[in-house]
Structures are given as structure tokens and as C-alpha cells.
Design a protein around this motif. Sequence first.
Motif, PDB file in Angstrom:
ATOM      1  N   ALA A  64       0.739  -1.232  -0.058  1.00 18.09           N
ATOM      2  CA  ALA A  64       0.056   0.074  -0.190  1.00 18.09           C
ATOM      3  C   ALA A  64       0.858   1.067  -0.152  1.00 18.09           C
ATOM      4  O   ALA A  64       0.510   2.417  -0.766  1.00 18.09           O
ATOM      5  CB  ALA A  64      -1.072   0.102   1.066  1.00 18.09           C
ATOM      6  N   GLU A  65       2.102   1.251   0.726  1.00 22.41           N
ATOM      7  CA  GLU A  65       2.869   2.439   0.736  1.00 22.41           C
ATOM      8  C   GLU A  65       3.531   2.578  -0.559  1.00 22.41           C
ATOM      9  O   GLU A  65       3.818   3.729  -1.041  1.00 22.41           O
ATOM     10  CB  GLU A  65       3.757   2.138   1.967  1.00 22.41           C
ATOM     11  N   GLU A  66       3.965   1.580  -1.171  1.00 20.98           N
ATOM     12  CA  GLU A  66       4.356   1.653  -2.635  1.00 20.98           C
ATOM     13  C   GLU A  66       3.476   2.494  -3.663  1.00 20.98           C
ATOM     14  O   GLU A  66       3.951   3.340  -4.321  1.00 20.98           O
ATOM     15  CB  GLU A  66       4.795   0.604  -3.027  1.00 20.98           C
ATOM     16  N   PHE A  67       2.180   1.867  -3.614  1.00 23.17           N
ATOM     17  CA  PHE A  67       1.162   2.723  -4.502  1.00 23.17           C
ATOM     18  C   PHE A  67       0.999   4.158  -4.162  1.00 23.17           C
ATOM     19  O   PHE A  67       0.950   5.045  -4.820  1.00 23.17           O
ATOM     20  CB  PHE A  67      -0.022   1.929  -4.364  1.00 23.17           C
ATOM     21  N   ALA A  68       0.974   4.351  -2.612  1.00 21.62           N
ATOM     22  CA  ALA A  68       0.689   5.728  -2.415  1.00 21.62           C
ATOM     23  C   ALA A  68       1.902   6.614  -2.823  1.00 21.62           C
ATOM     24  O   ALA A  68       1.628   7.770  -3.140  1.00 21.62           O
ATOM     25  CB  ALA A  68       0.577   5.897  -0.583  1.00 21.62           C
ATOM     26  N   ARG A  69       2.999   5.999  -2.599  1.00 20.18           N
ATOM     27  CA  ARG A  69       4.375   7.039  -3.091  1.00 20.18           C
ATOM     28  C   ARG A  69       4.242   7.162  -4.527  1.00 20.18           C
ATOM     29  O   ARG A  69       4.836   8.284  -4.953  1.00 20.18           O
ATOM     30  CB  ARG A  69       5.725   6.291  -2.675  1.00 20.18           C
ATOM     31  N   CYS A  72      -1.037   7.446  -6.033  1.00 24.93           N
ATOM     32  CA  CYS A  72      -2.444   6.779  -5.869  1.00 24.93           C
ATOM     33  C   CYS A  72      -2.869   7.036  -4.585  1.00 24.93           C
ATOM     34  O   CYS A  72      -2.322   7.309  -3.580  1.00 24.93           O
ATOM     35  CB  CYS A  72      -2.593   5.368  -6.177  1.00 24.93           C
ATOM     36  N   ARG A  73      -4.365   7.109  -4.776  1.00 25.28           N
ATOM     37  CA  ARG A  73      -5.387   7.381  -3.378  1.00 25.28           C
ATOM     38  C   ARG A  73      -5.377   5.760  -3.100  1.00 25.28           C
ATOM     39  O   ARG A  73      -6.445   5.457  -3.629  1.00 25.28           O
ATOM     40  CB  ARG A  73      -6.389   8.073  -3.759  1.00 25.28           C
ATOM     41  N   VAL A  74      -4.865   5.256  -1.906  1.00 28.39           N
ATOM     42  CA  VAL A  74      -4.826   3.956  -1.859  1.00 28.39           C
ATOM     43  C   VAL A  74      -5.851   3.635  -0.368  1.00 28.39           C
ATOM     44  O   VAL A  74      -5.725   4.545   0.635  1.00 28.39           O
ATOM     45  CB  VAL A  74      -3.518   3.514  -1.173  1.00 28.39           C
ATOM     46  N   SER A  83      -2.799  -6.230  12.247  1.00 30.69           N
ATOM     47  CA  SER A  83      -1.834  -5.806  11.144  1.00 30.69           C
ATOM     48  C   SER A  83      -2.359  -4.394  10.725  1.00 30.69           C
ATOM     49  O   SER A  83      -1.341  -3.570  10.304  1.00 30.69           O
ATOM     50  CB  SER A  83      -2.260  -6.625   9.958  1.00 30.69           C
ATOM     51  N   LEU A  84      -3.441  -4.121  10.748  1.00 30.08           N
ATOM     52  CA  LEU A  84      -4.100  -2.916  10.293  1.00 30.08           C
ATOM     53  C   LEU A  84      -3.458  -1.544  11.472  1.00 30.08           C
ATOM     54  O   LEU A  84      -3.097  -0.647  10.904  1.00 30.08           O
ATOM     55  CB  LEU A  84      -5.460  -2.553  10.368  1.00 30.08           C
ATOM     56  N   ALA A  85      -3.287  -1.979  12.526  1.00 30.62           N
ATOM     57  CA  ALA A  85      -2.906  -1.076  13.459  1.00 30.62           C
ATOM     58  C   ALA A  85      -1.211  -0.721  13.087  1.00 30.62           C
ATOM     59  O   ALA A  85      -0.732   0.457  13.091  1.00 30.62           O
ATOM     60  CB  ALA A  85      -2.857  -1.593  14.959  1.00 30.62           C
ATOM     61  N   ALA A  86      -0.576  -1.943  12.763  1.00 23.86           N
ATOM     62  CA  ALA A  86       0.884  -1.766  12.318  1.00 23.86           C
ATOM     63  C   ALA A  86       0.976  -1.056  11.044  1.00 23.86           C
ATOM     64  O   ALA A  86       1.693  -0.075  10.979  1.00 23.86           O
ATOM     65  CB  ALA A  86       1.424  -3.066  12.186  1.00 23.86           C
ATOM     66  N   ALA A  87      -0.167  -1.200  10.176  1.00 24.85           N
ATOM     67  CA  ALA A  87       0.003  -0.340   8.951  1.00 24.85           C
ATOM     68  C   ALA A  87      -0.351   1.024   9.158  1.00 24.85           C
ATOM     69  O   ALA A  87       0.368   1.946   8.826  1.00 24.85           O
ATOM     70  CB  ALA A  87      -1.105  -0.954   7.848  1.00 24.85           C
ATOM     71  N   ARG A  88      -1.373   1.546   9.819  1.00 22.21           N
ATOM     72  CA  ARG A  88      -1.724   2.890  10.099  1.00 22.21           C
ATOM     73  C   ARG A  88      -0.523   3.614  10.787  1.00 22.21           C
ATOM     74  O   ARG A  88      -0.088   4.730  10.699  1.00 22.21           O
ATOM     75  CB  ARG A  88      -2.929   2.888  11.100  1.00 22.21           C
ATOM     76  N   GLN A  94       5.406   7.827   7.825  1.00 24.18           N
ATOM     77  CA  GLN A  94       6.084   8.366   6.590  1.00 24.18           C
ATOM     78  C   GLN A  94       5.124   9.251   5.724  1.00 24.18           C
ATOM     79  O   GLN A  94       5.382   9.512   4.721  1.00 24.18           O
ATOM     80  CB  GLN A  94       5.779   7.092   5.667  1.00 24.18           C
ATOM     81  N   ARG A  95       4.137   9.809   6.928  1.00 24.55           N
ATOM     82  CA  ARG A  95       3.372  10.900   6.203  1.00 24.55           C
ATOM     83  C   ARG A  95       2.641  10.539   4.907  1.00 24.55           C
ATOM     84  O   ARG A  95       2.350  11.375   4.041  1.00 24.55           O
ATOM     85  CB  ARG A  95       4.063  12.275   5.979  1.00 24.55           C
ATOM     86  N   LEU A  96       2.160   9.249   5.049  1.00 21.10           N
ATOM     87  CA  LEU A  96       1.276   8.768   3.816  1.00 21.10           C
ATOM     88  C   LEU A  96      -0.071   8.543   4.252  1.00 21.10           C
ATOM     89  O   LEU A  96      -0.497   8.151   5.349  1.00 21.10           O
ATOM     90  CB  LEU A  96       1.864   7.395   3.462  1.00 21.10           C
ATOM     91  N   ALA A  97      -0.852   9.340   3.356  1.00 19.76           N
ATOM     92  CA  ALA A  97      -2.422   9.295   3.715  1.00 19.76           C
ATOM     93  C   ALA A  97      -3.036   8.127   3.138  1.00 19.76           C
ATOM     94  O   ALA A  97      -3.693   8.201   1.983  1.00 19.76           O
ATOM     95  CB  ALA A  97      -3.055  10.458   2.837  1.00 19.76           C
ATOM     96  N   ILE A  98      -2.819   7.012   3.937  1.00 17.94           N
ATOM     97  CA  ILE A  98      -3.705   5.992   3.447  1.00 17.94           C
ATOM     98  C   ILE A  98      -4.661   5.254   4.260  1.00 17.94           C
ATOM     99  O   ILE A  98      -4.850   5.488   5.461  1.00 17.94           O
ATOM    100  CB  ILE A  98      -2.600   4.582   3.401  1.00 17.94           C
ATOM    101  N   SER A  99      -5.813   5.146   3.728  1.00 21.90           N
ATOM    102  CA  SER A  99      -7.190   4.728   4.584  1.00 21.90           C
ATOM    103  C   SER A  99      -7.071   3.216   4.505  1.00 21.90           C
ATOM    104  O   SER A  99      -6.974   2.223   3.747  1.00 21.90           O
ATOM    105  CB  SER A  99      -8.182   4.787   3.839  1.00 21.90           C
ATOM    106  N   TYR A 100      -7.070   2.628   6.091  1.00 20.44           N
ATOM    107  CA  TYR A 100      -7.176   1.328   6.135  1.00 20.44           C
ATOM    108  C   TYR A 100      -8.511   0.881   7.095  1.00 20.44           C
ATOM    109  O   TYR A 100      -8.830   1.538   8.080  1.00 20.44           O
ATOM    110  CB  TYR A 100      -6.094   0.950   7.237  1.00 20.44           C
TER     111      TYR A 100
END
Length: 275
Positions: A64-69, A72-74, A83-88, A94-100
Motif C-alpha cells: 500500500a505504501e508503494e502505491f501511495a508513493r 495513487c489514493r490508496v 496488522s492494520l494497527a501496524a499499517a496505520r 511516513q506521512r502517507l495518507a492511506i485509509s485502512y
Amino acid sequence: MPVDNALYDRMAGTWWDEGGLLHALAALNPARFGYMRRVLTEELLLDPATLQVLDIGCGGGLLAEEFARLGCRVTGVDPSEESLAAARMHAATQRLAISYRAASGEALPFADATFDVVYCCDVLEHVSDLRQVIAETARVLRPGGIYLFDTINRTTRSRLIAITLLQECRWTAVMPPRLHDWNMFIKPEELRRLLQQEGLTPGGLIGLKPRVNLFRVVRILRRRKRGLISYAEAARQMWPGESPDTSVAYMGYARKPAPAGQRSRTSGSGGIQLP
């Protein structure tokens, strides 16, 4: 024996730990993300900044972080709250706006035709209902949308590497014993048939294969078994490279046809109209 998907809860703290088991999956990113980026931006000429992207089975957000960089809006979904807690947490650093969101691939909490791109990596061989996951993917894709995937082939060679060497043999096993079930691996023709049955048109397909021979694979696993190298380093030394050989694993894409005369939402600026 069914796969133990609960291990992603128990090991969620290792997604971004260089020495941890799950971080070894990051070694797959150069090959699989490189292929997927090339399909989207070079083969299909899509503008990443225009794409709403869904990651099914996002885990700790490695892809997800690769696509965000990429721009893309991921959105990422996974049934493992840990796992979602680790992802968030990592996305925030990384200051990446990813919705989980917590969800399974069999029941996606989104309206029809929401996403331009959906991808599913290291997931299809773990799900309880493969057909339903493909059906849900097709449902949430917009007309003209792209489905990207990778998975493991069900062959004698994949059994030897993914099951015997990695999970069963006491001299080389470095993975949990129920990480994979060979019977849940998917032959390319089986996946192609499911894609077509759910209204998706298969596109390209390419193999993922260890860059070293089987003897070298055993040596690398022995070094990991003795604690001389990390999981991530072992994975980097073995996996993977693109190959015409799909006998171990493979990746590819499919498209959701757009109605005649309708321009695809995934065309974007500088893009193409997909059939």
C-alpha cells in the motif's frame, strides 16, 4: 490442513521489523510492484494521480505504501486488526495518507464501481472462498478498471519449495507450519477461468521465480535456520525475479470491460480508453 491466518495477528509486530518474519515479504516488492507499476504506467498509460486503488489483504501496508508513493489514493482492507494497527502506525511515520479498514476480501464494505484499480498480492492462496473474492473484486471495480494479482501455482515444484523446504523439512523450514496449504495454491488456468466467469478479461501473466538454483535455496535456508541471516535477507537472496516460468508463482492482471462507447474512469490524463 487449513492455513493458519491467525498468525498475521500474532506476528503483526514484525511487518516493519527488519529482523521479523513478515517483513521478509518486502523482498517481493521490487519484482511485483515493479511489474504492476509497469503495467499501469507503461503498458496501459495510466496516470497514478487519477487512480483510486484498493489493496485487498493489505497486512501491514508493505505494498500500500508503494502505491501511495506512486501517487495513487490508496485504501487497504484486511481482517487482521493487529496488522492494520501496524499499517496505520507506519503510514503515519511516513506521512502517507492511506485509509485502512477491517474487512475480508469476501465481503468488501464498498459500493459498486468504487475503484479504478484493485490488487491482491500474497492473498488468494489464503482465502476461504476464492470465487467470492474475485466476484467482490469485480463488483467494486469501475468499468474499465484493472485487477492486479500475484499468487502461488499448484505444482510439484511449488510443493517442494513452499511446503517441503520452507515449512516441513527440519533442516530448512523457516516458516510457520501452516502458513500455506498446497491444496489452496491456484493454477493459472483455474484463476483465468474464475476471472472470466466474474466478468473480468485476463491480460498479461508472468512468472515469479527464485533468482538462484535449488541448491542455493537450500544453503540460504540453512543459514537462516542457524540464525546467520535475517528472514528479510534470506528472502532478498532467494526471491524473486520475473520469469517466463510460472511453475512456482506468477502475477498478472485483468480488466473489467467498459460498456461500448463509455470512456473508462482509469483513462486519466494521458491515458487510454480500455476496451
